[in-house]
Design a protein around this motif. Sequence first.
Motif: not given
Length: 540
Positions: A325-335, A430-432
Amino acid sequence: MTYDVIIVGAGSAGCALAARLSENDSRQVLLLDAGPDYERLDNFPAEISRARSMAATFPGHPINWSFVGELTPGQKYPLARGKLVGGSSAVNGTYFIRGRREDFDQWAALGNDLWSYEQVLPFFKKSERDLDFADEFHGQDGPMPVRRPGQKELQPVSQAFIEACLRAGYPEDPDKNAPAEEGVGPIPRNVVDGFRMNTAVTYLASIRNRPNLTVLGDTFVRRVIFDGKRAVGVETERDGRPAEFRGNEIVLSAGGIKSPHLLMLSGVGPADSLRKHGIEVVHDSPGVGRNVKDHPSVFVNYRVREDRTPLPVDFMPFQTCLNHTAAESTVDGDLQITCGAAPYSRMIGSATGKRIGVPSYLTRPLATLSALRRLPTRLVYTQARNQDNLVLLCSLDAEQSTGEIYLNSADPADSPGISLNYLSDPADLPRVVANVRLALELLQSPQFKRLGTQIVSPSDEDLRKWITGNLGTSLHTSSSARMGPESDPTAVVDQYCRVHGVEGLRVVDISIMPTIIRRGPAATAVMIGERAAALFDLAG
């Protein structure tokens, strides 16, 4: 003859649906596909049947639709899709990880209670024969064999990847098809003894003698035929001649690109767009081809000390991955970071796994050149330059951006326009970037350094700029005819897969996903076929 059900598209969902619907021997089922029907595993060419070969994904291959889409405005990219009985399950990387529990519970929260995790789990289990785990989350009697590479099968880079992730503090995840904590582990695969277990082999081969099941390959469906608001058949081209087939129910299982394309060609879609191309509007459905989701990705390239050992017969090109999960992401397991176990050149060059031999794409020079001319020269050059590199594939599995599939013309032979609009939402890039940074850190770990790892790209340049210029795709185009209640103006089908506003027409494939799942779609596509078959006779 009038069939009870005509299914258009013999891919991951279509084969499963046809097999289950034809279990009722009073139901006449016709399954159509635009590509060849090899019928049995022994008949498939080695470059298709062997899981280590990705040759059919090369542009211009005869069983590849060879779509071209735009990842970002003006950035064209090849979009491989299987064009044969078996569909993309016959050409993909055999990644067979299910969507997460949270994905399906989100579907239910959007008005599709028949697709919650508890509702779909029995159909995941029904589809599979898991060769590694036997518990409440896994099936043992289904047609699709699923196994994970064992410790002795891991290539050195795969082993280094797992060790580097564990050293970085990520948990071990030995079973990615169980609802457990995300982490690093082996990838479940539909592969046995090195053979790609596609749905034509697993679902159809053993039931070909059913008198109520007809499978026709090399049959290009041009559009659905309507009588008023009711779908009554399909217009096709077969052996170079037009042919019509009539059915009481028509099901589009042509995938996330072709199903919305066929809907629009048939008069179901955004009315203004249909009229622009001279197509009579059967039903104004503004959600067709809209709200498209995918998994944008980028390759981090590196090299290790030269290894001339031939790939083993049962080699699997992608053996391990990290979900996080990306830091500060609102979606778990997004990466996700997937570790390629061999260079791409060894996956497309020869089905034998050896370095010597004529690459598959060179045996069809005219088709290959014609397909490559549709792509930017810079992209072709970059991919050719990097084909001998090893890669960490960094993907964003929960993008906020949305794309579009649209008509280029009213001619069914013309491919649709595909604009994926990657990174158009400011939350995505930013997540990528974070995912690529982590990949670079892993490659600098002691586990990779002992293999003599040298990072090829990216260098110390601006990662945002590099990612934007080197963006790729995971080829998971979904949600292009999304499922939802009739009160949702963007929904195309209801939770029984019936197209809103018309009768006798359903869509059963990954285009109906209300939201894209946070994993690759192959296992979920098969489940959709299984689940839809069970819902087929139920009243809504």
